[in-house]
Design a protein around this motif. Structure first.
Motif: not given
Length: 169
Positions: A15-24, A143-148
């Motif tokens: 999940s964290q890798i997917d989130r990072l890939a979306r951000l990149v 909050s960016a903390m809650n929703y990323g």
């Protein structure tokens, strides 16, 4: 270490890798967006485009997307099809993020010569004073903390829609 604990750790890492890939990916898109970037316009049936986007998004996100209205006939215009599909997917992703796991409603209608697409979730809502801000670069409601996220998705979508001489509200 139990198999369940290992599976849970792997799921969180994925999940964290997917989130990072979306951000990149968003950062790459932002770096490529320029006012002079030409659109590759072609005849596109927005009914078909919307149906394809909803189907692929629903399968990928395992989220119920309900299309409540489509025009009875084809709705054809000149659009950059990949960019407009990206807009639709960003709107759906935003609805999933803030929709509290509830179904998302999508409508498409013709108003004169315009296509109007509405995406509605049943989540936290947006205060009237935040309506314009959420479409700005790095705009967040919660909050960016809650929703990323970086607060770029709706800004990217708005930029693409405006390049097509449309509006996103």
């Amino acid at each position: 270490v139990h198999n369940e604990e290992v599976r849970d750790r792997l799921d969180r890492a994925e999940s964290q890798i997917d989130r990072l890939a979306r951000l990149v990916s968003d950062l790459i898109v932002v770096s490529k967006l320029r006012p002079a970037e030409p659109l590759r316009l072609g005849e596109t049936d927005v009914c078909q485009l919307l149906s394809e986007a909803v189907k692929s998004f629903s399968e990928e996100q395992r989220t119920e997307v309900i299309v409540t209205q489509l025009p009875p006939e084809r709705l054809v215009g000149l659009w950059d099809q990949p960019k407009m599909k990206d807009v639709l997917c960003r709107l759906l992703a935003n609805a999933v993020k803030y929709g509290a796991g509830r179904p998302i409603e999508v409508r498409l209608e013709r108003r004169g010569s315009a296509a109007v697409i509405s995406v509605a979730d049943q989540g936290i809502g947006i205060a009237p004073e935040d309506h314009a801000r959420i479409f700005e670069r790095f705009g967040h409601v919660g909050s960016a903390m809650n929703y990323g996220g970086l607060g770029l998705g709706l800004w990217i979508a708005r930029t693409i829609v405006e390049a097509h001489a449309g509006t996103l509200t």
